[in-house]
Scaffold this motif. Structure first.
Motif, short mmCIF file in Angstrom:
data_model
loop_
_atom_site.label_atom_id
_atom_site.label_comp_id
_atom_site.label_asym_id
_atom_site.label_seq_id
_atom_site.Cartn_x
_atom_site.Cartn_y
_atom_site.Cartn_z
N ASP A 85 0.83 -1.21 0.00
CA ASP A 85 0.00 0.00 0.00
C ASP A 85 0.86 1.26 0.00
O ASP A 85 1.71 1.44 0.87
N SER B 188 1.56 -10.99 5.15
CA SER B 188 0.58 -10.03 5.65
C SER B 188 0.79 -9.89 7.15
O SER B 188 1.10 -10.89 7.84
N LEU C 139 -6.47 -9.32 0.15
CA LEU C 139 -6.24 -8.21 -0.75
C LEU C 139 -4.87 -8.27 -1.41
O LEU C 139 -4.71 -7.88 -2.57
N SER D 36 -1.73 -5.05 4.46
CA SER D 36 -3.00 -5.48 3.87
C SER D 36 -3.34 -6.91 4.29
O SER D 36 -2.45 -7.73 4.51
N VAL E 113 -12.94 -5.09 4.74
CA VAL E 113 -12.18 -5.81 3.71
C VAL E 113 -13.10 -6.18 2.55
O VAL E 113 -12.69 -6.11 1.38
N MET F 86 -13.30 -3.08 0.51
CA MET F 86 -12.07 -2.87 -0.24
C MET F 86 -11.98 -3.82 -1.43
O MET F 86 -11.58 -3.42 -2.54
N SER G 20 3.40 -6.63 3.91
CA SER G 20 2.30 -5.67 3.77
C SER G 20 1.37 -5.70 4.98
O SER G 20 1.17 -6.76 5.59
N TYR H 273 -11.58 -2.94 -5.37
CA TYR H 273 -10.50 -3.48 -6.20
C TYR H 273 -11.04 -4.24 -7.41
O TYR H 273 -10.39 -4.30 -8.45
N THR I 68 -4.57 -5.87 10.34
CA THR I 68 -6.02 -5.92 10.27
C THR I 68 -6.65 -5.92 11.66
O THR I 68 -7.59 -5.17 11.94
N TRP J 70 -8.35 3.24 1.05
CA TRP J 70 -8.52 2.82 2.44
C TRP J 70 -9.14 3.94 3.27
O TRP J 70 -10.07 3.71 4.05
N SER K 138 -3.28 2.85 -2.75
CA SER K 138 -4.48 2.39 -2.05
C SER K 138 -4.83 3.21 -0.81
O SER K 138 -5.95 3.11 -0.31
#
Length: 209
Positions: free
Chosen positions: A5, A126, A107, A103, A67, A70, A101, A74, A43, A15, A11
């Motif tokens: 991101d 993640s 995602l 995210s 999510v 999002m 990430s 996307y 998250t 977000w 993004s």
């Protein structure tokens, strides 16, 4: 090591728009510092934070709904950063790449599939998969571990204050690519080994031998 991101995908505005609307729709209060605090959180961390802002739902449900929103955005369009896909492919020809990430895994997979970049990364992490999100170093340390390399031998490409702090805390050299709308704090930017403003400048020769 790449962040996602703000580095590969523009993004953060998405977000912010999605989470800001979600908080408002559920009777919460978005604070002036909210967006900067959210950048880099895992998250679990940001869902708990939105609950603290007044969203009267369990964090697990907050995370699922945001999510989902999002992912829907996307599916309409993924806002790739200029020259991002080309930079990844160019570097993958000479270097082993990882990704760390904030995210959710769902995602990350959507973005990499859409970009056709899955084969470019030997490991992706993640912060859902580690104990702490950025600015803690957990995500970058896990990515290095999955690659079987010393974090001190890695270079991370980051845009946000929390991301720069995370990679630096992991012992990595950090290349900062400041986002024009969400620039990192001056003290975080000071941690960078190199600052660039255009991913087209990111070449194999950029990196130390």
């Amino acid at each position: 090591m790449f962040d996602l991101d703000g580095v590969l995908v523009d993004s953060e505005p998405v977000w912010e728009e999605v989470r800001r609307a979600y908080v408002a729709d559920h009777g919460g209060t978005w604070r002036p510092e909210t967006q900067s605090r959210l950048m880099g959180m895992s998250t679990q961390e940001w869902a708990a934070y939105l609950h603290e802002l007044g969203v009267p739902l369990p964090p697990e449900e907050i995370a699922r709904q945001v999510v989902d929103a999002m992912a829907a955005r996307y599916r309409e369009s993924i806002p790739f950063m200029p020259a991002a896909r080309e930079a990844v492919r160019r570097l993958a020809e000479r270097h082993t790449l990882g990704l760390a990430s904030s995210s959710p895994r769902r995602l990350i997979d959507v973005v990499l599939d859409a970009a056709g970049l899955n084969d470019c990364f030997a490991a992706t992490v993640s912060t859902e998969e580690v104990p702490r999100g950025k600015p803690a170093p957990d995500g970058y340390l896990e990515a290095a571990s999955r690659l079987g390399v010393d974090p001190r031998a890695c270079v991370a490409v980051e845009d946000s204050s929390n991301g720069l702090r995370s990679a630096h805390a992991a012992g990595m050299r950090v290349i900062a690519v400041p986002h024009p709308r969400y620039p990192p704090a001056p003290d975080a930017l000071e941690l960078a080994w190199l600052i660039i403003h255009d991913l087209s400048k990111l070449t194999p020769e950029t990196f130390p031998s």
